[in-house]
Design an enzyme around this catalytic site. Structure first.
Site, PDB file in Angstrom:
ATOM      1  N   ALA A 159       7.512  12.025   3.854  1.00 60.88           N
ATOM      2  CA  ALA A 159       8.346  11.026   4.499  1.00 60.88           C
ATOM      3  C   ALA A 159       7.984   9.607   4.084  1.00 60.88           C
ATOM      4  CB  ALA A 159       8.223  11.151   6.023  1.00 60.88           C
ATOM      5  N   SER A 160       6.874   9.459   3.367  1.00 59.37           N
ATOM      6  CA  SER A 160       6.356   8.139   3.017  1.00 59.37           C
ATOM      7  C   SER A 160       7.094   7.538   1.832  1.00 59.37           C
ATOM      8  CB  SER A 160       4.856   8.251   2.696  1.00 59.37           C
ATOM      9  OG  SER A 160       4.395   7.137   1.966  1.00 59.37           O
ATOM     10  N   SER A 161       7.662   6.362   2.039  1.00 64.54           N
ATOM     11  CA  SER A 161       8.449   5.723   0.983  1.00 64.54           C
ATOM     12  C   SER A 161       7.596   5.386  -0.240  1.00 64.54           C
ATOM     13  CB  SER A 161       9.118   4.456   1.524  1.00 64.54           C
ATOM     14  OG  SER A 161       8.166   3.596   2.136  1.00 64.54           O
TER      15      SER A 161
END
EC number: 5.99.1.4
Length: 205
Positions: free
Chosen positions: A9-11
């Protein structure tokens, strides 16, 4: 060896995943891919139930523009997800299966592309299973393994290890001597540190 801790989920984990192997290969450094979940750490360490980029609107606006610039400079596709953050639990479990079977790195990169370039729901089995197949895994057996107690415990163990090592965000790079570097923009520094200190350790023997 450098551990690459990432969350689907980490950009900022997206560009890091796209370039970590190439940067490491240039320096002769091996990379250990370590998927984990940030949610439990955010809640414990910062009292957050959402991404800090959602909690602080001005920070979020900057992050999305920054990510656009980074991806353009790396010539990798980018499209802001319809939902952020997405649920990366199923993808993380499948990545652990794939890393054992030899297709986990390709799978991880493909999931990041699905999330941050293709606008797909990475929590949807209908999205993940074709990625498993394309990367060389068997979707049915991989799904069964991903739902096993062994893999669930492995992912929980990764979160516990991340907590113990002082990891608070993703991507994070951890060198063999325990030195920690946080952020896509610290990748080169982490690899250079690993090179210098590995060489120094060998010279001292």
């Amino acid at each position: 060896m450098v551990q690459f801790w990432y969350e689907f989920a980490s950009s900022y984990s997206y560009p890091a995943a796209m370039r970590v192997e190439e940067e490491a290969e240039q320096r002769g450094i091996a990379i250990e891919w370590r998927p984990f979940l940030l949610g439990p750490l955010f809640k414990e360490q910062q009292g957050l139930s959402d991404s800090p980029f959602n909690e602080v609107a001005v920070k979020g606006r900057y992050m999305w523009r920054d990510l656009e610039r980074i991806c353009a400079s790396l010539k990798i596709p980018f499209s802001r997800p319809m939902k952020f953050p997405q649920n990366g639990l199923a993808a993380a479990r499948l990545a652990l299966v794939g890393l054992r079977e030899g297709w986990g790195k390709d799978f991880s990169r493909a999931v990041f592309r699905a999330n941050f370039a293709e606008g797909l729901d990475i929590g949807d089995p209908g999205v993940l299973e074709p990625i498993v197949r394309a990367c060389g895994g068997d979707p049915r057996s991989s799904r069964m393994k991903a739902n096993s107690d062994e893999i669930k415990d492995k992912l929980r163990g990764n979160v516990d290890t991340a907590r113990a090592r002082g990891i608070f965000g993703a991507p994070t790079f951890v060198c063999d001597d325990g030195e920690l570097f946080w952020g896509n923009d610290r990748l080169e520094q982490a690899l250079d540190w690993a090179c210098e200190h590995e060489y120094a350790g060998r010279a001292a023997l």
